[in-house]
Design a protein around this motif. Structure first.
Motif, mmCIF file in Angstrom:
data_model
loop_
_atom_site.group_PDB
_atom_site.id
_atom_site.type_symbol
_atom_site.label_atom_id
_atom_site.label_comp_id
_atom_site.label_asym_id
_atom_site.label_seq_id
_atom_site.Cartn_x
_atom_site.Cartn_y
_atom_site.Cartn_z
ATOM 1 N N VAL A 254 0.676 -1.166 0.132
ATOM 2 C CA VAL A 254 -0.224 0.049 -0.018
ATOM 3 C C VAL A 254 0.761 1.064 -0.049
ATOM 4 C CG1 VAL A 254 -2.022 -1.004 0.799
ATOM 5 C CG2 VAL A 254 -0.269 -0.240 2.351
ATOM 6 N N ARG A 255 2.130 1.088 -0.586
ATOM 7 C CA ARG A 255 2.967 2.304 -0.948
ATOM 8 C C ARG A 255 2.842 2.413 -2.620
ATOM 9 N NH1 ARG A 255 5.895 4.846 3.549
ATOM 10 N NH2 ARG A 255 5.941 3.276 5.279
ATOM 11 N N PRO A 256 1.895 2.869 -3.034
ATOM 12 C CA PRO A 256 1.917 2.999 -4.556
ATOM 13 C C PRO A 256 2.493 4.093 -5.256
ATOM 14 C CG PRO A 256 -0.135 3.869 -3.658
ATOM 15 C CD PRO A 256 0.514 3.420 -2.488
ATOM 16 N N PHE A 257 3.236 5.103 -4.469
ATOM 17 C CA PHE A 257 3.560 6.467 -5.272
ATOM 18 C C PHE A 257 5.089 6.410 -4.915
ATOM 19 C CE2 PHE A 257 -0.775 7.380 -3.853
ATOM 20 C CZ PHE A 257 -1.341 7.635 -5.109
ATOM 21 N N VAL A 258 5.829 5.332 -4.736
ATOM 22 C CA VAL A 258 7.293 5.349 -4.759
ATOM 23 C C VAL A 258 7.750 5.669 -5.858
ATOM 24 C CG1 VAL A 258 7.508 2.732 -5.152
ATOM 25 C CG2 VAL A 258 9.295 3.863 -3.881
ATOM 26 N N GLU A 259 8.494 6.486 -6.193
ATOM 27 C CA GLU A 259 9.195 6.742 -7.228
ATOM 28 C C GLU A 259 10.408 6.144 -8.043
ATOM 29 O OE1 GLU A 259 10.483 10.702 -6.277
ATOM 30 O OE2 GLU A 259 8.457 11.405 -5.915
#
Length: 225
Positions: A110-115
């Motif tokens: 549920v960490r979908p915005f890691v670059e």
């Protein structure tokens, strides 16, 4: 010249949705038109299309996930593994699916915005130093609880740990051979307990872990951008 080590990512998605006040497990809640977990998987494929992905889910959610993949025509290749009763057990089950040497990232589903740049930096740190753990500096003032109440501490001495946390396969395997302990809060703490040094990599304030309804509001805003 030495060949680069194969790269793996164990994506741990064991949420139930209780804190989210939602009937659906949080990793399956749609954001910007598809489940959160699909966004997370896509981030790692965007970083490296040849990465070997292992998604760890509670056993009772595996069928639901397969149905969601059909519903959303989600075809990015990944292996699914049933989780354990704790996060430690789930990561251990994921490690059992990794064969041979390599670099292994562990990431929250549920960490979908890691670059992709952060994923890359974590893998590079692990290749060079054995570990690459993503962390950010706290924005707020910090107080330490004491027997008399509390006291201010300099926030420059502290980091907030995120994921991914990447390690050489031999290091993380050795760490997870030991019994689970109460002070294991993440993979870095497990690896550190066997005498390994942790190398920190600068993270991002956008790399949020979606656990509450307020996080969903932020997630929708980030997804629109």
């Amino acid at each position: 010249m030495a060949q680069p080590l194969p790269e793996y990512a164990i994506i741990v998605a064991g949420g139930s949705g209780t804190r989210m006040q939602h009937d659906v497990p949080k990793q399956f809640i749609p954001v910007a038109g598809k489940p959160i977990l699909m966004h997370t998987i896509e981030r790692f494929y965007n970083y490296n299309p040849t990465i070997r992905l292992i998604v760890v889910l509670p056993k009772e959610q595996l069928t639901t996930w397969r149905e969601l993949c059909k519903e959303y025509s989600f075809t990015l290749f990944h292996m699914t593994v049933p989780g354990g009763t704790t996060r430690f057990g789930s990561v251990k089950n994921g490690l059992d699916a990794v064969m041979g040497d390599g670099l292994i990232a562990v990431h929250d589903g549920v960490r979908p915005f890691v670059e992709t740049e952060i994923i890359k930096a974590a893998f590079e740190a692990a290749a060079n130093y054995g570990s690459g753990v993503v962390a950010i500096s706290p924005k707020d003032s910090i107080r330490e609880l004491t027997s008399d109440g509390s006291k201010a501490v300099p926030r420059t001495n502290y980091k907030l740990v995120q994921t991914p946390q990447v390690f050489k396969a031999g290091i993380i395997r050795k760490a997870y051979e030991q019994p689970e302990q109460a002070n294991f809060t993440d993979d870095a703490s497990v690896v550190e307990s066997v005498g390994e040094t942790i190398t920190l990599v600068e993270g991002s304030y956008r790399n949020i872990k979606i656990t509450t309804p307020e996080d969903l509001v932020l997630a929708e805003a980030f997804a629109k951008e």
